[in-house]
Design a protein around this motif. Structure first.
Motif, PDB file in Angstrom:
ATOM      1  N   ALA A  18       0.833  -1.210   0.000  1.00  0.00           N
ATOM      2  CA  ALA A  18       0.000   0.000   0.000  1.00  0.00           C
ATOM      3  C   ALA A  18       0.864   1.255   0.000  1.00  0.00           C
ATOM      4  CB  ALA A  18      -0.917  -0.005   1.219  1.00  0.00           C
ATOM      5  N   SER A  19       1.948   1.212   0.763  1.00  0.00           N
ATOM      6  CA  SER A  19       2.851   2.356   0.834  1.00  0.00           C
ATOM      7  C   SER A  19       3.515   2.614  -0.519  1.00  0.00           C
ATOM      8  CB  SER A  19       3.908   2.113   1.903  1.00  0.00           C
ATOM      9  OG  SER A  19       4.806   3.200   1.979  1.00  0.00           O
ATOM     10  N   ILE A  20       3.936   1.533  -1.177  1.00  0.00           N
ATOM     11  CA  ILE A  20       4.573   1.672  -2.493  1.00  0.00           C
ATOM     12  C   ILE A  20       3.600   2.280  -3.490  1.00  0.00           C
ATOM     13  CG2 ILE A  20       5.442   0.376  -4.484  1.00  0.00           C
ATOM     14  CD1 ILE A  20       6.674  -1.605  -2.437  1.00  0.00           C
ATOM     15  N   GLN A  21       2.374   1.794  -3.494  1.00  0.00           N
ATOM     16  CA  GLN A  21       1.392   2.288  -4.453  1.00  0.00           C
ATOM     17  C   GLN A  21       1.089   3.775  -4.221  1.00  0.00           C
ATOM     18  OE1 GLN A  21      -0.089   0.565  -7.196  1.00  0.00           O
ATOM     19  NE2 GLN A  21       1.756  -0.592  -6.682  1.00  0.00           N
ATOM     20  N   GLU A  22       0.946   4.146  -2.968  1.00  0.00           N
ATOM     21  CA  GLU A  22       0.695   5.560  -2.652  1.00  0.00           C
ATOM     22  C   GLU A  22       1.885   6.418  -3.072  1.00  0.00           C
ATOM     23  OE1 GLU A  22      -0.309   8.443   1.192  1.00  0.00           O
ATOM     24  OE2 GLU A  22      -0.064   6.274   1.469  1.00  0.00           O
ATOM     25  N   ALA A  23       3.093   5.929  -2.819  1.00  0.00           N
ATOM     26  CA  ALA A  23       4.294   6.691  -3.173  1.00  0.00           C
ATOM     27  C   ALA A  23       4.431   6.850  -4.684  1.00  0.00           C
ATOM     28  CB  ALA A  23       5.530   5.997  -2.601  1.00  0.00           C
ATOM     29  N   LEU A  24       4.081   5.822  -5.441  1.00  0.00           N
ATOM     30  CA  LEU A  24       4.157   5.897  -6.907  1.00  0.00           C
ATOM     31  C   LEU A  24       3.197   6.937  -7.453  1.00  0.00           C
ATOM     32  CD1 LEU A  24       4.384   2.097  -7.737  1.00  0.00           C
ATOM     33  CD2 LEU A  24       6.162   3.800  -8.197  1.00  0.00           C
ATOM     34  N   ILE A  25       2.000   6.977  -6.890  1.00  0.00           N
ATOM     35  CA  ILE A  25       1.013   7.977  -7.331  1.00  0.00           C
ATOM     36  C   ILE A  25       1.520   9.383  -7.034  1.00  0.00           C
ATOM     37  CG2 ILE A  25      -1.305   8.883  -6.905  1.00  0.00           C
ATOM     38  CD1 ILE A  25      -2.165   5.936  -6.399  1.00  0.00           C
ATOM     39  N   LEU A  26       2.082   9.563  -5.839  1.00  0.00           N
ATOM     40  CA  LEU A  26       2.625  10.868  -5.471  1.00  0.00           C
ATOM     41  C   LEU A  26       3.819  11.245  -6.349  1.00  0.00           C
ATOM     42  CD1 LEU A  26       2.458  10.671  -1.567  1.00  0.00           C
ATOM     43  CD2 LEU A  26       1.019  12.056  -3.084  1.00  0.00           C
ATOM     44  N   ALA A  27       4.634  10.245  -6.701  1.00  0.00           N
ATOM     45  CA  ALA A  27       5.820  10.512  -7.512  1.00  0.00           C
ATOM     46  C   ALA A  27       5.475  10.941  -8.932  1.00  0.00           C
ATOM     47  CB  ALA A  27       6.720   9.284  -7.540  1.00  0.00           C
ATOM     48  N   ALA A  28       4.277  10.611  -9.393  1.00  0.00           N
ATOM     49  CA  ALA A  28       3.863  11.014 -10.739  1.00  0.00           C
ATOM     50  C   ALA A  28       3.395  12.462 -10.794  1.00  0.00           C
ATOM     51  CB  ALA A  28       2.756  10.094 -11.234  1.00  0.00           C
ATOM     52  N   GLN A  29       3.164  13.067  -9.629  1.00  0.00           N
ATOM     53  CA  GLN A  29       2.623  14.425  -9.618  1.00  0.00           C
ATOM     54  C   GLN A  29       3.615  15.511 -10.050  1.00  0.00           C
ATOM     55  OE1 GLN A  29      -0.652  15.003  -9.416  1.00  0.00           O
ATOM     56  NE2 GLN A  29      -0.704  12.759  -9.333  1.00  0.00           N
ATOM     57  N   PRO A  30       4.860  15.539  -9.514  1.00  0.00           N
ATOM     58  CA  PRO A  30       5.789  16.582  -9.966  1.00  0.00           C
ATOM     59  C   PRO A  30       6.037  16.578 -11.477  1.00  0.00           C
ATOM     60  CG  PRO A  30       6.564  15.645  -7.919  1.00  0.00           C
ATOM     61  CD  PRO A  30       5.426  14.778  -8.375  1.00  0.00           C
ATOM     62  N   PRO A  31       6.296  15.415 -12.118  1.00  0.00           N
ATOM     63  CA  PRO A  31       6.480  15.466 -13.572  1.00  0.00           C
ATOM     64  C   PRO A  31       5.217  15.860 -14.325  1.00  0.00           C
ATOM     65  CG  PRO A  31       6.545  13.193 -12.790  1.00  0.00           C
ATOM     66  CD  PRO A  31       6.596  14.064 -11.585  1.00  0.00           C
ATOM     67  N   THR A  32       4.055  15.519 -13.782  1.00  0.00           N
ATOM     68  CA  THR A  32       2.799  15.952 -14.409  1.00  0.00           C
ATOM     69  C   THR A  32       2.710  17.475 -14.415  1.00  0.00           C
ATOM     70  OG1 THR A  32       1.619  13.926 -13.792  1.00  0.00           O
ATOM     71  CG2 THR A  32       0.286  15.882 -14.206  1.00  0.00           C
ATOM     72  N   GLN A  33       3.019  18.080 -13.278  1.00  0.00           N
ATOM     73  CA  GLN A  33       3.014  19.537 -13.189  1.00  0.00           C
ATOM     74  C   GLN A  33       4.087  20.151 -14.088  1.00  0.00           C
ATOM     75  OE1 GLN A  33       2.948  20.907  -8.994  1.00  0.00           O
ATOM     76  NE2 GLN A  33       2.241  18.852  -8.498  1.00  0.00           N
ATOM     77  N   LEU A  34       5.200  19.437 -14.220  1.00  0.00           N
ATOM     78  CA  LEU A  34       6.315  19.957 -15.006  1.00  0.00           C
ATOM     79  C   LEU A  34       5.985  20.016 -16.496  1.00  0.00           C
ATOM     80  CD1 LEU A  34       9.177  21.022 -14.920  1.00  0.00           C
ATOM     81  CD2 LEU A  34       9.993  18.677 -15.117  1.00  0.00           C
ATOM     82  N   VAL A  35       5.263  19.026 -17.003  1.00  0.00           N
ATOM     83  CA  VAL A  35       4.867  19.074 -18.416  1.00  0.00           C
ATOM     84  C   VAL A  35       4.029  20.321 -18.677  1.00  0.00           C
ATOM     85  CG1 VAL A  35       3.587  17.930 -20.246  1.00  0.00           C
ATOM     86  CG2 VAL A  35       4.967  16.565 -18.692  1.00  0.00           C
ATOM     87  N   LYS A  36       3.109  20.613 -17.772  1.00  0.00           N
ATOM     88  CA  LYS A  36       2.267  21.802 -17.922  1.00  0.00           C
ATOM     89  C   LYS A  36       3.106  23.076 -17.847  1.00  0.00           C
ATOM     90  CE  LYS A  36      -1.662  19.394 -15.866  1.00  0.00           C
ATOM     91  NZ  LYS A  36      -2.576  19.276 -14.706  1.00  0.00           N
ATOM     92  N   LEU A  37       4.074  23.081 -16.942  1.00  0.00           N
ATOM     93  CA  LEU A  37       4.957  24.240 -16.814  1.00  0.00           C
ATOM     94  C   LEU A  37       5.780  24.438 -18.077  1.00  0.00           C
ATOM     95  CD1 LEU A  37       6.906  25.224 -13.638  1.00  0.00           C
ATOM     96  CD2 LEU A  37       8.085  25.224 -15.822  1.00  0.00           C
ATOM     97  N   ALA A  38       6.262  23.355 -18.646  1.00  0.00           N
ATOM     98  CA  ALA A  38       7.032  23.450 -19.898  1.00  0.00           C
ATOM     99  C   ALA A  38       6.188  24.061 -21.002  1.00  0.00           C
ATOM    100  CB  ALA A  38       7.521  22.067 -20.308  1.00  0.00           C
ATOM    101  N   GLY A  39       4.913  23.674 -21.054  1.00  0.00           N
ATOM    102  CA  GLY A  39       4.015  24.277 -22.044  1.00  0.00           C
ATOM    103  C   GLY A  39       3.859  25.767 -21.838  1.00  0.00           C
ATOM    104  N   ALA A  40       3.792  26.186 -20.576  1.00  0.00           N
ATOM    105  CA  ALA A  40       3.669  27.619 -20.277  1.00  0.00           C
ATOM    106  C   ALA A  40       4.910  28.384 -20.721  1.00  0.00           C
ATOM    107  CB  ALA A  40       3.432  27.808 -18.780  1.00  0.00           C
ATOM    108  N   ILE A  41       6.080  27.765 -20.589  1.00  0.00           N
ATOM    109  CA  ILE A  41       7.322  28.411 -21.033  1.00  0.00           C
ATOM    110  C   ILE A  41       7.307  28.613 -22.538  1.00  0.00           C
ATOM    111  CG2 ILE A  41       9.822  28.091 -21.266  1.00  0.00           C
ATOM    112  CD1 ILE A  41       9.670  26.547 -18.562  1.00  0.00           C
TER     113      ILE A  41
END
Length: 208
Positions: A104-127
């Protein structure tokens, strides 16, 4: 924190046999450099010659400076999130109840780990959007840096996409995977197309 390190310190950490910082942090720094280049070009597009574009230029400077800060925040967030994945895999698994907690901990951590790169793709588009808007009025003496900014943002988006993928494939919760797909599918392609188009336009303007 990455934003408090020297470049030499950061590169030494990146080159070390340690899992963090890694590609996620590197992607965020690509974005930070792209945003900083946009801000630099905008600051060279000031004075009497560019007075009619002063509002656009100032808005671009403010936005680009903010994106630099946000990109650096995402670099640290990515490093922290991936460390969470590593720590979860280290949890004990000798008994069935411990294995369940670890999973359960691994699964939660994986979901959380996908958030920064998700935000980063959007930020790259803004640039890329900022760079594209500035391109039409930018000081011709630094126009090549518009292309450099676009390419840096492109690298940020494509690297972030790979980091999203490597987390998503290990997530067993189909609903969570679908939510991530809804947030990210097709985003980096738009950034790539926009960046490539802008780089072509810059080169055409340089070469006449």
């Amino acid at each position: 924190m990455i934003n408090s390190e020297t470049i030499t310190e950061y590169l030494a950490s990146l080159a070390s046999r340690e899992p963090t910082p890694g590609g996620g942090a590197a992607a965020a720094l690509h974005a930070a450099q792209g945003a900083a280049l946009v801000a630099m070009v905008a600051r060279y597009t000031t004075g009497a010659k560019y007075e009619q574009h002063a509002e656009l230029v100032q808005r671009t400077i403010n936005a680009a400076d903010g994106l630099v800060v946000e990109a650096l925040r995402l670099a640290d967030a990515d490093q922290h999130a991936f460390q969470g994945v590593i720590d979860s895999y280290k949890l004990p698994s000798g008994r069935e109840d411990l294995r369940a907690v670890r999973t359960a901990s691994i699964q939660e951590a994986l979901i959380l780990a996908a958030q920064p790169p998700t935000q980063l793709v959007k930020l790259a588009g803004a640039i890329v959007d900022l760079a594209t808007e500035l391109f039409e009025v930018a000081n011709a003496n630094v126009i090549s840096d518009i292309a450099a900014a676009a390419d840096a943002a492109r690298a940020a988006a494509t690297t972030a996409r790979v980091n999203i993928d490597i987390n998503v494939v290990a997530i067993k919760d189909t609903a969570a995977r679908s939510r991530l797909a809804d947030q990210t599918d097709g985003l980096e392609e738009k950034v790539i197309l926009a960046a490539d188009s802008l780089v072509r336009r810059v080169r055409e303007r340089i070469l006449g």
